[in-house]
Scaffold this motif. Structure first.
Motif, PDB file in Angstrom:
ATOM      1  N   UNK A  14       0.943  -0.875   0.258  1.00 26.09           N
ATOM      2  CA  UNK A  14      -0.292   0.235  -0.229  1.00 26.09           C
ATOM      3  C   UNK A  14       0.813   0.928   0.518  1.00 26.09           C
ATOM      4  N   UNK A  15       0.695   2.028  -0.259  1.00 25.52           N
ATOM      5  CA  UNK A  15       0.952   3.755  -0.224  1.00 25.52           C
ATOM      6  C   UNK A  15       1.025   4.242   1.612  1.00 25.52           C
ATOM      7  N   UNK A  16       2.578   4.386   1.529  1.00 29.37           N
ATOM      8  CA  UNK A  16       2.693   5.105   2.999  1.00 29.37           C
ATOM      9  C   UNK A  16       2.166   5.923   3.937  1.00 29.37           C
ATOM     10  N   UNK A  17       2.194   7.249   2.407  1.00 33.65           N
ATOM     11  CA  UNK A  17       2.278   7.965   2.567  1.00 33.65           C
ATOM     12  C   UNK A  17       4.212   9.067   2.793  1.00 33.65           C
ATOM     13  N   UNK A  18       4.570   8.588   3.313  1.00 31.84           N
ATOM     14  CA  UNK A  18       6.041   9.215   2.986  1.00 31.84           C
ATOM     15  C   UNK A  18       6.760   9.214   2.190  1.00 31.84           C
ATOM     16  N   UNK A  19       7.724  10.008   1.995  1.00 31.32           N
ATOM     17  CA  UNK A  19       8.875  10.039   1.000  1.00 31.32           C
ATOM     18  C   UNK A  19      10.506  10.136   0.979  1.00 31.32           C
ATOM     19  N   UNK A  20      10.609   9.318   0.542  1.00 24.21           N
ATOM     20  CA  UNK A  20      12.051   8.701   0.427  1.00 24.21           C
ATOM     21  C   UNK A  20      13.138   9.531  -0.777  1.00 24.21           C
ATOM     22  N   UNK A  21      13.915  10.293  -0.644  1.00 24.26           N
ATOM     23  CA  UNK A  21      14.676  10.808  -2.249  1.00 24.26           C
ATOM     24  C   UNK A  21      13.223  11.090  -2.556  1.00 24.26           C
ATOM     25  N   UNK A  22      12.251  12.028  -2.421  1.00 25.66           N
ATOM     26  CA  UNK A  22      10.883  12.183  -3.137  1.00 25.66           C
ATOM     27  C   UNK A  22      10.177  11.044  -3.855  1.00 25.66           C
ATOM     28  N   UNK A  23      10.449  10.056  -3.693  1.00 28.00           N
ATOM     29  CA  UNK A  23       9.514   8.957  -4.252  1.00 28.00           C
ATOM     30  C   UNK A  23       9.292   8.478  -2.977  1.00 28.00           C
ATOM     31  N   UNK A  24       7.240   8.264  -3.633  1.00 33.76           N
ATOM     32  CA  UNK A  24       6.532   7.700  -2.134  1.00 33.76           C
ATOM     33  C   UNK A  24       7.223   6.127  -1.751  1.00 33.76           C
TER      34      UNK A  24
END
Lengths: 245, 125
Positions: A14-24
């Motif tokens: 699923x989509x966590x809603x967090x970003x690392x290095x601007x990627x979901x």
């Protein structure tokens, strides 16, 4: 694209809603581990350090894929409301853990196109965008245009100031030839009558041909998610739109 | 002046700093951006141990963008009704099973959990 079978287990993401290095960042429903799509590895949780196995996929135009794969299946875009999220969409509860406070100015499961710009935010409900494929608006100091694809349920937002001049856009009505040729959504500016692509923000023909609109970052999200992060968030009001929508 | 008197004299200064920090945190929370850090360590069995600090920004609550868990498919002919020739798709072909996923539609869901040619996959955008 990645294999979901990892270490003998099949995970669902699923989509966590967090970003690392601007990627979901994804999470898996089995262990709640976080997976960075950009880095191809789990960064937190039971699977921390585990690499994702990338698989070959092709990014191409539909016509080209169909020609080389005539027996292809296609992800059903029209059936969005009939999928397993159907009950989730209509249910009162939202989110994984439910919510303590609800901003009910919009339905919790309504989709909005959320824009965050210079410390300001605005949510554009899909219910308004459905009737307005091209919408001129202003947020703070920025004049912008929202281009909405009703069929795909996706929207793009561009800065409509070009070379110091603010342009006012209108949708170009599809002709019978457009329908046959299936050209991308197009729009025209009232100031120069230049024809623009709504999909890329590029000027295709006319005095400003070759120019390109600056794209602004926007997300299509459930209203409950947007309201949760931006309490009291500004919602687009059609009656206040400068160019009458 | 004694140390105690110095500290007492600086109390208003500390209060202002503390208030400023509280307000900054509230504004950051209001802006919806929470930043955390994780340290990622490489697998010592396979490579020299490396540590890398990563910033995780929380932009939305979990499932704020709905991934697809039970995708439905239509034939190429019906797909042609939903997609324009120039629309971008992600095409997948595994064990003779060919599938196309419209990119514009994908951008509203980010992830499709599917099984293609018997293989469980995640199509991401």
């Amino acid at each position: 694209m990645y294999a979901r079978e990892i270490d003998g287990r099949v995970l669902t993401f699923g989509v966590s809603g967090k970003l690392i290095m601007n990627a979901l960042v994804m999470y898996d429903r089995q262990t709640d581990s976080l997976w960075s799509q950009f880095l191809g590895v789990a960064v937190r949780g039971e699977f921390e350090g585990q690499r994702l196995q990338p698989l070959a996929a092709t990014l191409t135009e539909w016509a080209s894929w169909r020609e080389t794969h005539p027996e292809t299946l296609v992800l059903d875009q029209g059936g969005q409301r009939r999928d397993s999220y159907a009950s989730y969409y209509s249910a009162e509860s939202a989110g994984v853990l439910g919510r303590s406070e609800d901003d009910d100015r919009l339905g919790l499961k309504e989709f909005v196109l959320g824009l965050q710009l210079d410390g300001l935010t605005r949510a554009y409900p899909f219910r308004y965008l459905n009737d307005r494929p091209v919408l001129n608006d202003r947020l703070g100091e920025t004049e912008l245009v929202v281009v909405f694809d009703r069929e795909g349920g996706s929207g793009l937002i561009f800065d409509r100031t070009v070379g110091g001049r603010v342009l006012t856009f209108e949708a170009v009505a599809a002709t019978a030839q457009d329908v046959t040729d299936r050209v991308s959504p197009r729009m025209r500016d009232a100031e120069t009558s230049t024809l623009w692509s709504g999909a890329t923000g590029e000027a295709i023909a006319g005095p400003l041909a070759g120019e390109r609109l600056r794209q602004l970052p926007a997300f299509a999200v459930f209203w409950f998610a947007w309201a949760d992060f931006y309490p009291g968030a500004d919602i687009f009001d059609p009656s206040l739109s400068p160019a009458g929508g | 002046m004694s140390l105690a008197a110095n500290v007492r004299g600086m109390l208003p200064f500390f209060v202002v700093i503390a208030a400023g920090l509280v307000i900054a945190v509230m504004l950051l929370r209001r802006a919806g951006v929470i930043t955390e850090t994780v340290v990622l360590r490489s697998d010592p069995a396979t490579t020299p141990v490396e540590e890398r600090s990563l910033r995780i920004i929380t932009l939305l609550p979990k499932d704020g963008i709905p991934a697809i868990f039970d995708p439905r498919f239509v034939s190429a002919a019906e797909g042609a009704e939903q997609l324009r020739d120039s629309d971008l798709v992600i095409g997948v072909s595994i064990n003779g099973d060919d599938r196309a996923y419209g990119v514009a539609f994908l951008s509203s869901h980010e992830i499709v959990n599917d099984t293609v040619g018997g293989r469980p996959i995640a199509v991401t955008w």
